[in-house]
Design an enzyme around this catalytic site. Structure first.
Site, mmCIF file in Angstrom:
data_model
loop_
_atom_site.group_PDB
_atom_site.id
_atom_site.type_symbol
_atom_site.label_atom_id
_atom_site.label_comp_id
_atom_site.label_asym_id
_atom_site.label_seq_id
_atom_site.Cartn_x
_atom_site.Cartn_y
_atom_site.Cartn_z
ATOM 1 N N ASP A 10 1.115 -1.399 0.188
ATOM 2 C CA ASP A 10 -0.051 -0.189 -0.109
ATOM 3 C C ASP A 10 1.391 1.391 0.119
ATOM 4 O OD1 ASP A 10 -2.418 1.489 0.407
ATOM 5 O OD2 ASP A 10 -1.609 1.915 3.173
ATOM 6 N N LEU A 11 0.251 2.545 -0.497
ATOM 7 C CA LEU A 11 1.414 3.655 -0.081
ATOM 8 C C LEU A 11 0.888 4.444 0.931
ATOM 9 C CD1 LEU A 11 3.573 5.110 -2.009
ATOM 10 C CD2 LEU A 11 1.293 6.659 -3.321
ATOM 11 N N ASP A 12 0.076 5.632 0.590
ATOM 12 C CA ASP A 12 0.215 6.153 1.831
ATOM 13 C C ASP A 12 -0.168 4.964 2.912
ATOM 14 O OD1 ASP A 12 -0.345 8.031 3.363
ATOM 15 O OD2 ASP A 12 -2.932 8.176 2.845
ATOM 16 N N THR A 18 1.289 10.095 3.406
ATOM 17 C CA THR A 18 0.716 11.120 2.758
ATOM 18 C C THR A 18 -1.009 12.203 3.830
ATOM 19 O OG1 THR A 18 -0.039 9.345 1.240
ATOM 20 C CG2 THR A 18 1.756 11.105 0.362
ATOM 21 N N LYS A 46 -8.712 7.152 6.252
ATOM 22 C CA LYS A 46 -7.181 6.807 5.314
ATOM 23 C C LYS A 46 -7.498 4.827 4.804
ATOM 24 C CE LYS A 46 -4.447 8.591 8.855
ATOM 25 N NZ LYS A 46 -3.421 8.065 10.007
ATOM 26 N N SER A 115 -2.170 0.219 -4.227
ATOM 27 C CA SER A 115 -2.637 1.715 -4.168
ATOM 28 C C SER A 115 -3.925 2.691 -4.437
ATOM 29 C CB SER A 115 -1.891 2.897 -4.088
ATOM 30 O OG SER A 115 -2.103 4.108 -3.943
ATOM 31 N N ALA A 116 -5.104 2.872 -3.029
ATOM 32 C CA ALA A 116 -6.590 3.315 -3.873
ATOM 33 C C ALA A 116 -5.803 4.348 -4.291
ATOM 34 C CB ALA A 116 -7.178 3.398 -2.596
ATOM 35 N N LYS A 146 -10.982 -0.887 -1.950
ATOM 36 C CA LYS A 146 -10.788 -1.888 -0.582
ATOM 37 C C LYS A 146 -11.937 -1.320 0.458
ATOM 38 C CE LYS A 146 -5.972 -0.956 -0.767
ATOM 39 N NZ LYS A 146 -4.747 0.024 -0.295
ATOM 40 N N GLU A 170 0.331 -3.407 4.478
ATOM 41 C CA GLU A 170 -1.424 -2.401 4.591
ATOM 42 C C GLU A 170 -0.959 -1.849 6.053
ATOM 43 O OE1 GLU A 170 -3.632 -1.051 4.100
ATOM 44 O OE2 GLU A 170 -3.689 -1.112 1.980
ATOM 45 N N ASP A 171 -2.110 -0.585 6.093
ATOM 46 C CA ASP A 171 -1.851 0.047 7.398
ATOM 47 C C ASP A 171 -3.506 0.543 7.436
ATOM 48 O OD1 ASP A 171 -2.365 2.269 5.029
ATOM 49 O OD2 ASP A 171 -2.605 3.200 7.142
HETATM 50 P P1 B16 Z 1 -6.442 10.424 -4.386
HETATM 51 P P2 B16 Z 1 -3.872 4.249 -0.448
HETATM 52 C C1 B16 Z 1 -5.213 6.067 -0.321
HETATM 53 O O1 B16 Z 1 -4.299 5.617 -0.250
HETATM 54 C C2 B16 Z 1 -5.147 7.137 0.858
HETATM 55 O O2 B16 Z 1 -5.343 6.259 1.937
HETATM 56 C C3 B16 Z 1 -6.849 7.825 1.064
HETATM 57 O O3 B16 Z 1 -6.313 8.807 1.770
HETATM 58 C C4 B16 Z 1 -6.592 8.559 -0.231
HETATM 59 O O4 B16 Z 1 -8.661 8.784 -0.150
HETATM 60 C C5 B16 Z 1 -7.566 7.254 -1.671
HETATM 61 O O5 B16 Z 1 -5.809 6.925 -1.759
HETATM 62 C C6 B16 Z 1 -7.497 7.587 -2.562
HETATM 63 O O6 B16 Z 1 -6.520 9.068 -3.054
HETATM 64 O O7 B16 Z 1 -7.558 10.845 -3.686
HETATM 65 O O8 B16 Z 1 -4.805 10.872 -4.267
HETATM 66 O O9 B16 Z 1 -6.604 9.295 -5.148
HETATM 67 O O10 B16 Z 1 -3.426 3.676 1.362
HETATM 68 O O11 B16 Z 1 -5.240 3.237 -1.187
HETATM 69 O O12 B16 Z 1 -2.733 3.727 -0.826
HETATM 70 MG MG MG Z 2 -2.926 3.287 3.009
#
Ligand code: B16
Ligand code: MG
Length: 234
Positions: A10-12, A18, A46, A115-116, A146, A170-171
């Site tokens: 996962d990224l964030d 972020t 998150k 990542s989302a 997810k 994953e966090d």
């Molecule tokens: P964006 P992850 C997620 O990243 C974030 O945790 C979440 O807070 C955010 O809304 C989502 O990405 C979408 O991000 O607006 O940049 O498309 O944890 O899946 O890496």
């Molecule tokens: Mg995350």
């Protein structure tokens, strides 16, 4: 015995933090709409998709918007968010992540991103680690958020690896559920109290090495064949 072949990150919250930039941008939007948005509220966003995050934010403020207004508000928030992430550099990679990615490469483990975020590629570029990733699955590639397993299942498919040979980091609780539903080993990154169901939880990558990673995979692989892991999914 399954063979360890793929690590999906996962990224964030796993590679970079972020969430603090998402928070600043969402807070600014809430203020413009006339209500406050706290860091505690932000915890609920998150791992959640952009549009779902907006819906949670509007619910916090007790506001209702049309679909067209929502698209406009989400785009506005994203413009501010992108301004923040364009300032990122390698110093924002979380401690221990870089040595761990290097150890995976040295041990010929395929590396994927799951990542989302639709901004995931920009973030990897800004912090200078794109070249580590053999496969990148982000919010532009998946249709189901997810805890649906799509993001991880697609990552394994693109890597040409069966799910039982993959480990997800994953966090977020939704991400842990997604990885379990994909039939993968999952390592939570953060607080064990908050990350239910993960095969193992680490506080972060500082002092986390390849040997420990392999041990966790071997233990979880056994458990996956046993009744215990199955009941975790029920
Ligand atoms: P964006 P992850 C997620 O990243 C974030 O945790 C979440 O807070 C955010 O809304 C989502 O990405 C979408 O991000 O607006 O940049 O498309 O944890 O899946 O890496
Ligand atoms: Mg995350």
């Amino acid at each position: 015995m399954n063979e360890l072949k793929l690590a999906i990150f996962d990224l964030d919250g796993v590679i970079v933090d972020t969430a603090k930039y998402h928070y600043l941008a969402w807070k600014r939007l809430a203020q413009e709409l006339g209500f406050d948005f706290t860091e505690r509220d932000n915890e609920r966003l998150k791992g959640v998709s952009r549009m779902r995050s907006l819906e949670i934010l509007l619910a916090v403020g007790g506001q209702q918007k049309t679909e067209e207004e929502k698209l406009h508000l989400a785009a506005k928030k994203n413009t501010w968010y992108v301004e923040y992430i364009m300032q990122m550099d390698a110093s924002e990679i979380l401690p221990g992540v870089l040595p761990f990615l290097q150890a995976l490469k040295a041990n010929k483990i395929t590396i994927a991103l799951g990542s989302a975020s639709k901004n995931a590629r920009t973030i990897l570029e800004r912090v200078g680690i794109t070249s580590f990733f053999d496969v990148i699955v982000d919010g532009n590639l998946v249709t189901k958020a997810k805890p649906d397993p799509e993001v991880f299942t697609l990552g394994a498919q693109l890597a040409g690896v069966p799910p039982q040979s993959a480990v997800v980091f994953e966090d977020a609780q939704a991400g842990i559920e997604a990885a379990l539903r994909a039939g993968m080993t999952v390592i939570g990154v953060g607080d064990p109290q908050l990350l239910q169901g993960a095969h193992h939880v680490i506080p972060g990558f500082s002092s986390f090495g390849f040997d420990e990673f392999l041990d966790i995979f071997i233990t979880a692989s056994c458990a996956n064949d046993c009744q215990g892991a199955k009941s975790r999914l029920e």
